[in-house]
Design a protein around this motif. Structure first.
Motif, short mmCIF file in Angstrom:
data_model
loop_
_atom_site.label_atom_id
_atom_site.label_comp_id
_atom_site.label_asym_id
_atom_site.label_seq_id
_atom_site.Cartn_x
_atom_site.Cartn_y
_atom_site.Cartn_z
N ARG A 238 40.39 -30.60 -46.60
CA ARG A 238 40.77 -30.43 -47.99
C ARG A 238 40.80 -28.96 -48.41
NH1 ARG A 238 35.04 -31.36 -48.98
NH2 ARG A 238 34.26 -29.93 -50.60
N TRP A 239 41.60 -28.70 -49.44
CA TRP A 239 41.63 -27.39 -50.09
C TRP A 239 40.36 -27.23 -50.93
CZ3 TRP A 239 44.24 -26.18 -55.26
CH2 TRP A 239 44.38 -24.78 -55.45
N GLY A 240 39.98 -25.97 -51.16
CA GLY A 240 38.77 -25.72 -51.94
C GLY A 240 39.00 -25.41 -53.40
N GLY A 241 40.25 -25.58 -53.89
CA GLY A 241 40.52 -25.36 -55.30
C GLY A 241 40.76 -23.93 -55.70
N ASN A 242 40.73 -22.99 -54.75
CA ASN A 242 41.03 -21.59 -55.04
C ASN A 242 41.58 -20.94 -53.78
OD1 ASN A 242 38.74 -20.04 -53.54
ND2 ASN A 242 37.63 -21.60 -54.72
N GLU A 243 42.20 -19.78 -53.94
CA GLU A 243 42.74 -19.05 -52.79
C GLU A 243 41.94 -17.77 -52.55
OE1 GLU A 243 46.95 -18.71 -53.60
OE2 GLU A 243 47.33 -20.67 -52.69
N GLU A 244 40.66 -17.87 -52.80
CA GLU A 244 39.74 -16.75 -52.61
C GLU A 244 38.74 -17.03 -51.49
OE1 GLU A 244 38.03 -16.41 -56.45
OE2 GLU A 244 39.88 -15.73 -57.41
N ALA A 245 38.96 -18.12 -50.75
CA ALA A 245 38.05 -18.54 -49.67
C ALA A 245 36.61 -18.64 -50.18
CB ALA A 245 38.14 -17.58 -48.49
N ARG A 246 36.48 -19.24 -51.36
CA ARG A 246 35.16 -19.37 -51.98
C ARG A 246 34.80 -20.85 -52.06
NH1 ARG A 246 36.30 -17.28 -56.40
NH2 ARG A 246 36.37 -19.18 -57.67
N ALA A 247 34.00 -21.30 -51.11
CA ALA A 247 33.50 -22.67 -51.15
C ALA A 247 32.39 -22.77 -52.19
CB ALA A 247 32.98 -23.07 -49.77
N GLY A 248 32.12 -23.99 -52.63
CA GLY A 248 31.08 -24.18 -53.62
C GLY A 248 29.70 -23.87 -53.06
N LEU A 249 28.80 -23.39 -53.92
CA LEU A 249 27.41 -23.20 -53.51
C LEU A 249 26.83 -24.55 -53.09
CD1 LEU A 249 26.20 -20.64 -56.18
CD2 LEU A 249 26.21 -20.29 -53.71
N THR A 250 27.27 -25.60 -53.76
CA THR A 250 27.05 -26.96 -53.27
C THR A 250 28.36 -27.40 -52.64
OG1 THR A 250 25.41 -27.51 -54.96
CG2 THR A 250 26.59 -29.34 -53.93
N ASN A 251 28.31 -27.76 -51.37
CA ASN A 251 29.55 -28.09 -50.65
C ASN A 251 29.32 -29.31 -49.76
OD1 ASN A 251 32.01 -28.14 -49.32
ND2 ASN A 251 31.56 -26.37 -48.04
N TRP A 252 29.65 -30.48 -50.30
CA TRP A 252 29.57 -31.70 -49.51
C TRP A 252 30.85 -31.85 -48.70
CZ3 TRP A 252 25.13 -34.19 -49.02
CH2 TRP A 252 24.15 -34.04 -50.00
N ASN A 253 30.71 -32.20 -47.44
CA ASN A 253 31.88 -32.49 -46.61
C ASN A 253 32.49 -33.83 -46.95
OD1 ASN A 253 31.99 -30.22 -44.58
ND2 ASN A 253 29.89 -30.90 -44.27
N THR A 254 31.79 -34.60 -47.74
CA THR A 254 32.25 -35.94 -48.11
C THR A 254 32.94 -35.92 -49.46
OG1 THR A 254 30.00 -36.34 -48.94
CG2 THR A 254 30.56 -37.17 -46.75
N ILE A 255 33.93 -36.79 -49.59
CA ILE A 255 34.69 -36.93 -50.83
C ILE A 255 35.40 -38.28 -50.75
CG2 ILE A 255 36.94 -35.97 -50.13
CD1 ILE A 255 36.67 -34.12 -52.66
N SER A 256 35.74 -38.83 -51.87
CA SER A 256 36.52 -40.08 -51.88
C SER A 256 37.97 -39.72 -52.16
CB SER A 256 35.98 -41.05 -52.94
OG SER A 256 34.66 -41.43 -52.63
N THR A 257 38.81 -39.87 -51.17
CA THR A 257 40.19 -39.37 -51.30
C THR A 257 40.97 -40.10 -52.38
OG1 THR A 257 40.85 -40.82 -49.47
CG2 THR A 257 40.32 -38.54 -48.93
N ASP A 258 40.56 -41.31 -52.74
CA ASP A 258 41.32 -42.00 -53.78
C ASP A 258 41.03 -41.45 -55.17
OD1 ASP A 258 38.79 -42.96 -54.22
OD2 ASP A 258 39.27 -45.07 -53.90
#
Length: 485
Positions: A238-258
């Motif tokens: 998945r994309w991280g929501g920005n183009e600054e290569a800044r992942a969240g300080l909280t970063n779960w590899n899990t997500i519900s794609t729906d």
């Protein structure tokens, strides 16, 4: 003889005790979604390169309109070997090439359009840059990936069903003629104004349904099952929501794609942090460019990110449990520019310097508790440099600590932690304490760990003892690596 038998009895008894201490205890049960084998291999790559190079390089644009003549594509000294060699030397593991951007110009001689390198001056129309990059990757041991823009501002039939057939035909070309492809990258830029074969108009498509993505991706999987698909919401990365290569300080590899669809409120935050209770394993790939733009512009030669800026980007991407996708755009010669190369080499040297001496080696490491009191889950497993061994607690213990005792005072700047994600992502809250002035003092804290977490301390700390505290976890913690620099 009796003394011999007594000695043998003692040895057998000791052997039995030793065997008892080395008893086998069942491993923790995995929780939630876990990475599959190809995702696990991707996690370990950590640093990949994006290469944006097309007609825009020669028109000084970021987004071509689609009306550009292929004759404009004319690199004076194209050298893909230089690109991949530099990437290999500076620690990259994969390359993703923009085989077609939104303008529709193809870097390979597609038989389904004339808007390609075959109509350009490059090698008198006999060039195939996708093939050259694929072969260079094989030569230097890097993986090869492709970007094929779903949007095409050149095609007269964009918006009709025939364009989807065209897009799939081009995917077939790329996935059958250029060796193994580790990742297919596509983004959310779909529809808008364009040339469209001379129509010069705005076209809109139903982004969720127009491309028939499930069938399109199944087509690719039927050719190369190992490929990973990246888009705004997966399905694999998945994309991280920005183009600054800044992942969240909280970063779960899990997500519900729906839960991921265009226009959803809070979508950027969700992409950046993932979801603790997500039902799919869709890790974050953090992307940015070494320059302000994605394509080469001479006016940006003085604006290349410095080694120190690239190091910060590494810490907000790889250091927060994602992989980094860094774009390096070749210039009109077809070379990586000297400034970009200097920045990459300077960054690599800085990484080598900062992470040269792991202070954890030859230290005493103990744990608050060990799963089944078994050696196979001992604290030392977190520092044995074996990815597949780990410290773990009993199932009913979801907190705990690892304590490191150095042989003398050490100056600490970074702490690196890894969670054994083949058993799922678990840790929700942790802190790091240092022994200072006769007591424990908190020097850093975080939430998720995931594949890798690197914490840079606000200021270096001198100490002879360090403690990693797991304060909250979805299940018993499993830590497979601890490094200190």
């Amino acid at each position: 003889m009796q003394r011999f038998y007594r000695l043998m009895a003692v040895l057998c008894l000791l052997g039995g005790l030793a065997c008892e201490n080395k008893k086998t205890v069942s491993p923790p049960t995995s929780i939630g979604p876990v990475p599959d084998a190809k995702q696990m291999e991707w996690h370990k790559m950590e640093k990949n390169a994006f290469i944006h190079f097309t007609i825009n390089t020669f028109t000084d644009k970021e987004w071509g309109y689609g009306d550009e003549s292929p004759e404009l594509f004319n690199p004076t000294d194209l050298n893909v070997d230089q690109w991949v060699k530099v990437l290999k030397e500076t620690g990259f593991k994969g390359v993703i090439l923009t085989c077609k951007h939104h303008d529709g110009f193809c870097l390979w001689p597609s038989k389904y359009t004339e808007h390609t390198v075959a109509k350009s001056p490059y090698k008198n129309g006999k060039g195939d840059i996708a093939k050259e990059v694929s072969e260079a990757c094989e030569k230097y041991g890097l993986k090869f990936g492709v970007y094929l823009s779903p949007w095409d501002r050149n095609r007269a039939d964009y918006g009709d069903s025939t364009y989807v057939t065209y897009y799939r035909n081009q995917l077939k070309e790329l996935f059958t003629s250029y060796g193994d492809v580790f990742e297919m990258w596509f983004d959310g830029a779909n529809g808008g104004d364009g040339f469209y074969g001379g129509a010069d108009e705005v076209r809109r498509i139903e982004r969720e349904s127009y491309y028939h993505w499930p069938q399109t991706l199944d087509l690719v999987r039927s050719i190369q099952p190992q490929v990973l698909f990246f888009s705004d919401g997966g399905p694999d990365l998945r994309w991280g929501g920005n183009e600054e290569a800044r992942a969240g300080l909280t970063n779960w590899n899990t997500i519900s794609t729906d839960t991921l669809y265009a226009g959803k409120s809070g979508i950027m935050d969700l992409l950046n942090s993932g979801s603790e209770n997500g039902v799919n394993w869709v890790p974050l790939e953090a992307n940015t460019s070494i320059r302000p733009g994605w394509f080469y512009h001479a006016k940006e030669d003085s604006l290349v990110k410095t080694p120190e800026q690239l190091m910060d980007i590494y810490l907000t991407s790889v250091g927060r449990g994602s992989t980094l996708l860094l774009n390096i755009p070749p210039d009109k010669r077809g070379h990586f520019h000297e400034n970009d190369i200097d920045a990459l080499k300077g960054w690599h040297a800085l990484q080598e310097k900062e992470f040269a001496n792991n202070l954890i080696k030859n230290t005493k490491v103990t744990a608050s508790s060990v799963r089944g009191n078994a050696e196979q889950y001992d604290a030392r497993n977190a520092v044995d440099e074996n990815y597949d061994t780990y410290w773990a607690t009993d199932d009913n213990i979801q907190t705990g600590s690892l304590e490191v005792e150095f042989s003398g005072e050490r100056t600490i700047k970074y702490v690196l932690l890894q969670e054994y994600i083949p058993l799922g992502q678990r840790i929700k809250d942790f802190s790091i304490d240092a022994w200072i002035n006769g007591g424990w003092k908190e020097i850093a804290k975080g939430t998720t760990i995931g594949y890798k977490r690197i914490l840079k301390l606000d200021a270096p700390v001198k100490t002879d003892k360090l403690k990693i505290n797991i304060l909250d976890s979805k299940a018993c913690p499993v830590i497979n690596n601890l490094e200190v620099y």
